[in-house]
Design an enzyme around this catalytic site. Structure first.
Site, PDB file in Angstrom:
ATOM      1  N   SER A  89       0.831  -1.214   0.000  1.00 14.56           N
ATOM      2  CA  SER A  89       0.000   0.000   0.000  1.00 14.56           C
ATOM      3  C   SER A  89       0.865   1.265   0.000  1.00 14.56           C
ATOM      4  O   SER A  89       1.654   1.489   0.924  1.00 14.56           O
ATOM      5  CB  SER A  89      -0.897  -0.022   1.243  1.00 14.56           C
TER       6      SER A  89
HETATM    7  N1  LIG Z   1      -6.216   8.904   1.996  1.00 12.04           N
HETATM    8  C1  LIG Z   1      -5.921   7.639   2.666  1.00 12.04           C
HETATM    9  C2  LIG Z   1      -6.112   6.497   1.694  1.00 12.04           C
HETATM   10  C3  LIG Z   1      -5.949   5.158   2.362  1.00 12.04           C
HETATM   11  C4  LIG Z   1      -6.435   4.015   1.490  1.00 12.04           C
HETATM   12  O1  LIG Z   1      -7.271   4.205   0.602  1.00 12.04           O
HETATM   13  N2  LIG Z   1      -5.898   2.822   1.771  1.00 12.04           N
HETATM   14  C5  LIG Z   1      -6.348   1.631   1.099  1.00 12.04           C
HETATM   15  C6  LIG Z   1      -5.203   0.666   0.867  1.00 12.04           C
HETATM   16  S1  LIG Z   1      -3.968   1.388  -0.200  1.00 12.04           S
HETATM   17  C7  LIG Z   1      -7.381   0.956   1.991  1.00 12.04           C
HETATM   18  O2  LIG Z   1      -7.251   0.961   3.194  1.00 12.04           O
HETATM   19  N3  LIG Z   1      -8.440   0.361   1.398  1.00 12.04           N
HETATM   20  C8  LIG Z   1      -9.441  -0.320   2.132  1.00 12.04           C
HETATM   21  C9  LIG Z   1     -10.709   0.460   2.301  1.00 12.04           C
HETATM   22  O3  LIG Z   1     -10.763   1.653   1.916  1.00 12.04           O
HETATM   23  O4  LIG Z   1     -11.685  -0.083   2.796  1.00 12.04           O
HETATM   24  C10 LIG Z   1      -4.510   7.665   3.239  1.00 12.04           C
HETATM   25  O5  LIG Z   1      -3.679   8.393   2.686  1.00 12.04           O
HETATM   26  O6  LIG Z   1      -4.263   7.014   4.256  1.00 12.04           O
END
Ligand SMILES: N[C@@H](CCC(=O)N[C@@H](CS)C(=O)NCC(=O)O)C(=O)O
Length: 220
Positions: free
Chosen positions: A12
């Site tokens: 990630s």
């Molecule tokens: N704006 C957030 C984005 C985080 C994000 O979208 N992470 C993804 C993995 S790369 C995630 O957790 N996806 C699972 C979900 O949204 O349920 C950050 O910078 O922390």
């Protein structure tokens, strides 16, 4: 131990921007894997810590912070030295760093997420022209931001480099980063690779992400 725990996965990009910051600050931390495909982030235990169910999530001795951009600002504010350039105190310099952080949060990383979330969760393997153009726009903006400077806001390395580079080093898994069009972006990523902690904090995870998606997606 520092009592700092980072929840995430090394593929990630936003998790890796936090790892870069933790390593730049020489902070010890525990890394706890969250298996998104197994739905661990939607279990009650995780939701109590982060109701938005995203990784990265930081637990600093019982203080929970999520969104990588908020995490990296917090870490430098709490653990950086008073004159730390990673997140400058000077208002104008800080505004420039903030602008790049919001650019990553709202445009660059979203261009990636809008392609890879449908793939990972719904097996959508086609990339529409619009989504591909969003990635290319992102590359183009990075090229412009860099200008003739070594880092994304100028002459010094900041947390904006960590956030934008974690995403930019992953995007070639989706859309090629063409050397003729984006030479400054490529040179900047190569410059960051020279940081002693880069490979462990970002390089290895970015490669894993690129390898995972290789040959899986088709451009429309
Ligand atoms: N704006 C957030 C984005 C985080 C994000 O979208 N992470 C993804 C993995 S790369 C995630 O957790 N996806 C699972 C979900 O949204 O349920 C950050 O910078 O922390």
């Amino acid at each position: 131990m520092s009592g700092i725990v980072l929840y995430g996965l090394d593929i990630s990009p936003p998790v890796r921007s936090c790892q870069l910051t933790l390593r730049a600050l020489k902070l010890e931390y525990e890394f706890k894997e969250v298996d998104l495909l197994a739905g661990e982030h939607r279990k009650e235990e995780f939701l109590q810590k982060n109701p938005q169910h995203t990784i990265p999530l930081l637990d600093d001795n019982g203080v929970f912070i999520w969104d990588s951009h908020a995490i990296v600002c917090y870490l430098v504010g709490k653990y950086g030295s008073p004159d730390d350039d990673l997140y400058p105190k000077d208002l104008v310099k800080r505004a420039h760093v903030d602008q790049r952080l919001y650019f990553d949060a709202s445009a660059l990383f979203m261009a990636l997420r809008n392609i890879c979330a449908p793939y990972f969760y719904n097996n959508v393997t086609e990339i529409s022209r619009e989504k591909a153009d969003n990635v290319r726009d992102g590359y183009g903006h990075l090229e412009t931001f860099l200008g003739d400077k070594p880092y994304i806001t100028g002459d010094t390395l900041t947390i904006a480099d960590f956030c934008c580079a974690a995403t930019a080093s992953s995007l070639p898994a989706l859309i090629p980063l063409e050397a003729e069009k984006y030479p400054k972006v490529i040179a900047w990523l190569e410059r960051l690779q020279e940081l002693p902690y880069y490979e462990e904090a970002n390089g290895a995870g970015a490669k894993k992400y690129v390898d995972l998606l290789k040959g899986q997606l088709t451009l429309l």
